[in-house]
Design a protein around this motif. Structure first.
Motif, short mmCIF file in Angstrom:
data_model
loop_
_atom_site.label_atom_id
_atom_site.label_comp_id
_atom_site.label_asym_id
_atom_site.label_seq_id
_atom_site.Cartn_x
_atom_site.Cartn_y
_atom_site.Cartn_z
N CYS A 155 34.41 -14.95 -5.90
CA CYS A 155 34.70 -14.79 -4.46
C CYS A 155 35.18 -16.11 -3.86
O CYS A 155 36.08 -16.13 -3.01
CB CYS A 155 33.45 -14.30 -3.72
SG CYS A 155 33.04 -12.56 -4.02
N ASN A 156 34.58 -17.20 -4.30
CA ASN A 156 34.98 -18.52 -3.83
C ASN A 156 36.42 -18.82 -4.21
O ASN A 156 37.20 -19.37 -3.43
CB ASN A 156 34.03 -19.56 -4.41
CG ASN A 156 34.16 -20.93 -3.77
OD1 ASN A 156 34.46 -21.91 -4.45
ND2 ASN A 156 33.94 -21.03 -2.48
N ILE A 157 36.80 -18.43 -5.43
CA ILE A 157 38.17 -18.63 -5.91
C ILE A 157 39.15 -17.77 -5.10
O ILE A 157 40.20 -18.25 -4.67
CB ILE A 157 38.27 -18.31 -7.41
CG1 ILE A 157 37.50 -19.37 -8.23
CG2 ILE A 157 39.72 -18.26 -7.87
CD1 ILE A 157 37.34 -19.01 -9.69
N LEU A 158 38.81 -16.50 -4.92
CA LEU A 158 39.67 -15.61 -4.13
C LEU A 158 39.87 -16.15 -2.72
O LEU A 158 40.99 -16.13 -2.19
CB LEU A 158 39.07 -14.21 -4.08
CG LEU A 158 39.28 -13.30 -5.29
CD1 LEU A 158 38.49 -12.01 -5.13
CD2 LEU A 158 40.77 -12.99 -5.46
N GLN A 159 38.80 -16.64 -2.12
CA GLN A 159 38.89 -17.18 -0.77
C GLN A 159 39.80 -18.40 -0.71
O GLN A 159 40.50 -18.62 0.28
CB GLN A 159 37.49 -17.54 -0.27
CG GLN A 159 37.44 -18.06 1.16
CD GLN A 159 37.86 -17.02 2.19
OE1 GLN A 159 37.74 -15.82 1.96
NE2 GLN A 159 38.35 -17.47 3.33
N SER A 160 39.82 -19.18 -1.80
CA SER A 160 40.63 -20.40 -1.82
C SER A 160 42.13 -20.10 -1.82
O SER A 160 42.94 -20.94 -1.42
CB SER A 160 40.28 -21.24 -3.05
OG SER A 160 40.78 -20.65 -4.25
N PHE A 168 37.05 -5.73 6.33
CA PHE A 168 35.68 -5.68 5.80
C PHE A 168 35.59 -6.36 4.44
O PHE A 168 34.61 -7.04 4.13
CB PHE A 168 35.19 -4.22 5.71
CG PHE A 168 35.77 -3.44 4.56
CD1 PHE A 168 35.10 -3.36 3.34
CD2 PHE A 168 36.98 -2.79 4.68
CE1 PHE A 168 35.63 -2.65 2.27
CE2 PHE A 168 37.53 -2.08 3.62
CZ PHE A 168 36.85 -2.01 2.41
N LEU A 169 36.64 -6.20 3.61
CA LEU A 169 36.64 -6.80 2.27
C LEU A 169 36.82 -8.32 2.36
O LEU A 169 36.11 -9.08 1.69
CB LEU A 169 37.76 -6.18 1.42
CG LEU A 169 37.89 -6.72 -0.02
CD1 LEU A 169 36.58 -6.51 -0.79
CD2 LEU A 169 39.05 -6.01 -0.73
#
Length: 320
Positions: free
Chosen positions: A52-57, A201-202
């Protein structure tokens, strides 16, 4: 003045990371985080929080400079992994087989996924975290192929027949492409290139989970160190000191010089130097235990190199 302000900001970040790590050590010593709990935390961080951290980056505006930086840092990382392979083939021959496997794996695979992510995100934000995710792709491929082979050879478990070698290569490829962090990088690149927005929401869920990365990662590192049977009397020996000198000093220096000679841009250079100077990863001790290696020595190297990196990382940031 601006450099000093950045330096003190980095020291503040390092103090925060050190405090989180101390909390993890204390939890481990008190039995709040035991062996099963540590395994659950590891799976949680690697399989959920870090992806999730990678996707957010990757949730940033796409620019040509960013694409160039991504390609540059990928090339730097690939060259670095090739260098590690050559270096480890010739280095550490003075050590016993079990210690040599630990030193080789600890050179190829660092703690950049946990500690490196926290530092680059803290200093450079989403752009730094994105480049870190790309930098780690070759390392994640190497850790499940060349890295594991060091322990397997020491344990006499390396594949020998053509059939075993083919099966091993297939297992490595499948393990790599199925790794949650690799999947997250691929999905992140798709989102970056298409600039496709996620449902609210995702996106909010991914962001909420992503925020947990720094705290959970550092507490987990502390718990791994706290679970090690280490005392001050046997903390430092020749092999540990040599490893820390190579891992935290010589390698980032070579990366800095090579990036300057190759005229790599400053942003990519600084991140590459920081990530190449990361300490030994906790996976080293886990694999050493699995393949009957010197897990006590691995735990000691993890503890000492992690503690020293809290000093060397700000220095390398200042130099770079």
């Amino acid at each position: 003045r601006r450099i000093m302000e950045q330096f003190f900001s980095l020291l503040t970040l390092q103090a925060q990371l050190a405090l989180l790590m101390i909390i993890g050590i204390w939890f481990s010593k008190k039995g709040i985080i035991n062996d099963p709990g540590r395994k659950c935390l590891t799976d949680l961080v690697i399989d959920i929080i870090l992806p999730c951290n990678i996707l957010q980056s990757f949730h940033i505006d796409l620019t040509l400079d960013m694409l160039r930086s991504a390609l540059s840092i990928l090339i730097v990382s690939i060259v670095l992994q090739l260098f590690y392979g050559v270096f480890c083939a010739a280095a550490y021959n003075h050590s016993s087989c079990t210690r040599k496997a630990v030193l080789q794996y600890g050179t190829v695979c660092t703690n950049a996924a946990f500690l490196g992510n926290a530092i680059t995100e803290g200093i450079f934000g989403a752009e730094g975290l994105m480049l870190t995710s790309i930098f780690l792709i070759p390392q994640r491929m190497a850790m499940w192929s060349v890295g594991v082979s060091y322990f397997m050879q020491g344990a006499g478990a390396a594949p020998t027949t053509p059939e075993e070698k083919r099966a091993h290569r297939k297992a490595v490829i499948l393990k790599t492409i199925r790794h949650p962090c690799i999947v997250a990088v691929v999905l992140g690149m798709v989102l970056l290139l298409t600039q496709c927005p996620l449902p609210t929401f995702l996106g909010n869920t991914i962001k909420s989970v992503s925020i947990c990365n720094t705290g959970m990662s550092m507490i987990l590192i502390g718990a791994i160190i706290g679970s090690s049977d280490i005392n001050l009397q046997n903390l430092l020996d020749r092999d540990t000191v040599l490893y820390c000198l190579i891992r935290l000093g010589i390698i980032p220096l070579l990366v800095l010089l090579a990036c300057r000679v190759a005229r790599v841009n400053d942003f990519v250079t600084i991140i590459s130097v920081i990530l190449s100077g990361m300490p030994m990863g906790g996976t080293t001790a886990i694999l050493a235990e699995k393949y009957n290696g010197d897990s006590a020595f691995a735990s000691k190297c993890v503890a000492v190199s992690t503690a020293l990196s809290l000093i060397t990382t700000p220095l390398w940031c200042l130099v770079a």
